[in-house]
Design an enzyme around this catalytic site. Sequence first.
Site, short mmCIF file in Angstrom:
data_model
loop_
_atom_site.label_atom_id
_atom_site.label_comp_id
_atom_site.label_asym_id
_atom_site.label_seq_id
_atom_site.Cartn_x
_atom_site.Cartn_y
_atom_site.Cartn_z
N CYS A 114 -4.95 4.80 -14.26
CA CYS A 114 -5.25 5.19 -12.68
C CYS A 114 -4.21 6.38 -12.49
CB CYS A 114 -4.90 3.83 -12.24
SG CYS A 114 -4.88 3.70 -10.83
N GLU A 147 -9.70 12.15 -9.02
CA GLU A 147 -10.20 12.04 -10.16
C GLU A 147 -11.05 11.39 -11.12
OE1 GLU A 147 -5.27 11.27 -11.95
OE2 GLU A 147 -5.93 9.15 -12.39
N CYS A 161 -2.01 5.75 -3.05
CA CYS A 161 -2.63 4.11 -2.77
C CYS A 161 -1.68 3.91 -1.70
CB CYS A 161 -3.20 3.04 -3.84
SG CYS A 161 -3.82 1.53 -3.68
N CYS A 182 1.66 0.93 -11.57
CA CYS A 182 0.44 1.47 -11.22
C CYS A 182 0.74 3.33 -11.41
CB CYS A 182 -0.19 0.74 -10.69
SG CYS A 182 -2.09 2.31 -9.84
N1 SAH Z 1 -6.60 -0.64 -6.40
C1 SAH Z 1 -7.66 -1.67 -6.98
C2 SAH Z 1 -8.44 -0.44 -7.73
C3 SAH Z 1 -8.14 0.32 -8.47
S1 SAH Z 1 -6.67 0.08 -10.33
C4 SAH Z 1 -7.21 -2.37 -7.59
O1 SAH Z 1 -6.17 -2.53 -8.37
O2 SAH Z 1 -7.91 -3.56 -8.37
C5 SAH Z 1 -7.83 -0.45 -11.11
C6 SAH Z 1 -7.83 -1.16 -11.97
O3 SAH Z 1 -6.03 -0.57 -13.04
C7 SAH Z 1 -6.28 -2.22 -11.15
O4 SAH Z 1 -7.09 -3.68 -11.93
C8 SAH Z 1 -5.18 -1.93 -11.77
O5 SAH Z 1 -4.55 -3.49 -11.78
C9 SAH Z 1 -4.82 -1.66 -12.98
N2 SAH Z 1 -3.89 -1.22 -13.55
C10 SAH Z 1 -3.35 0.02 -13.09
N3 SAH Z 1 -1.79 0.61 -13.40
C11 SAH Z 1 -2.34 0.19 -14.51
C12 SAH Z 1 -1.46 0.22 -15.93
N4 SAH Z 1 -0.50 1.02 -15.82
N5 SAH Z 1 -2.52 -0.48 -16.96
C13 SAH Z 1 -3.41 -0.99 -17.02
N6 SAH Z 1 -4.26 -1.15 -15.76
C14 SAH Z 1 -3.74 -0.76 -14.11
FE1 SF4 Z 2 -2.67 0.98 -5.23
FE2 SF4 Z 2 -2.83 0.99 -8.25
FE3 SF4 Z 2 -2.31 -1.40 -6.83
FE4 SF4 Z 2 -5.11 -0.46 -7.33
S1 SF4 Z 2 -2.89 -0.99 -8.85
S2 SF4 Z 2 -4.06 -1.08 -5.36
S3 SF4 Z 2 -4.85 1.66 -7.20
S4 SF4 Z 2 -0.99 0.94 -6.66
#
Ligand code: SAH
Ligand code: SF4
Length: 342
Positions: free
Chosen positions: A334, A90, A110, A117
Amino acid sequence: MLIYDLDFSELVEIVVAWGQPVFRAQQIWDGLYKNFWQSPDEFTNLPKVLREKLAAEIRFDIITPTLKLDSTDRQTRKTLFRLQDGRQIEAVLMRYDRRKTLCISTQVGCAMGCTFCATGQMGFTRHLSSGEIVAQVMYYARLLHDQQDVVTNIVLMGMGEPFHNYDNTMKAIDRLNAQDGYNFGARRFTVSTSGLVPAIRKFAAEKRQVNLAVSLHATENELRGSMMPINRKYDVEELIKACHEYVLATGRRITFEWALINGVNDTPEQAKKLAKLLHGLLCHVNAIPLNPTTGYEGKATTRERADIFKQVLEQNGIPCTIRIRRGIDIQAGCGQLASHTA
Ligand code: SAH
Ligand code: SF4
């Protein structure tokens, strides 16, 4: 072969191997990255035989939109795409004032397993190729182009850990950045990592102009390790050390991401600890109330608690922005959409 997987020099090689002059490669490149053409039929400036060759030899339908959702305020558009192998990813477009920020995926699922997440809860399926990453951008570039508009920022914060798919991610950025192509400024990209320390070091050594965001979410190893398994490999101290090295090497400011979870990491004491941890580091904190997911019990912080968290950070010298959650009604967090339709 996927069309967006090709660098210009590779495209030249192919076109020449087909017995065509080099300028045809330039025409194809311009069609792709300046006119946003997405199918061989659109390249009406090419001879029919070349168009047919393109259609027969190279795939243009790299990603197929299968679901498009607009938030009720119409400021956020989320698209679910099907890849050639049937997997789903997405990408989300967010409109803030004049900004049009595109959030794209780098992997299917991931491997990092962050508990809060939606993508982490899915597990890892595979890396995206550079062309599959580029395709998400070109899809939205075309959509906005048709509305006389342009993408202004690209964040690699969709599904996946960009630094786990380092080479393809950087290839995609370089291809989108190419001056004679889409020419998207390096400074308008942000790569976000959960803290893969060796990759942060590599990224720092390359001295790219691309912005770096680091997902921190907790200052203590016990809590961070319980939320983000990667912390058991590279702990907070090691991570912050690598961040100092990054700033020293590049002179660039780091963004720390902090998902505010009610009663877990949103207290004034935690804000103080965070300020202490980040003391002396050229940085900024992006705090965003948690986007609740089905696989995680935590709840979003309240507006009041978020404001206090920000105040405490700023009183202690660390700039902080509270991001409003966008597109909650379309599961724009995400990985949320893909996991609901999988
Ligand atoms: N894997 C990378 C980038 C993708 S996630 C990372 O973790 O940085 C992008 C951002 O969304 C990251 O900062 C992650 O911690 C945040 N994120 C993931 N799940 C989330 C949620 N349920 N609520 C708020 N932020 C979230
Ligand atoms: Fe992977 Fe989600 Fe953790 Fe980013 S926040 S590293 S997408 S599991």
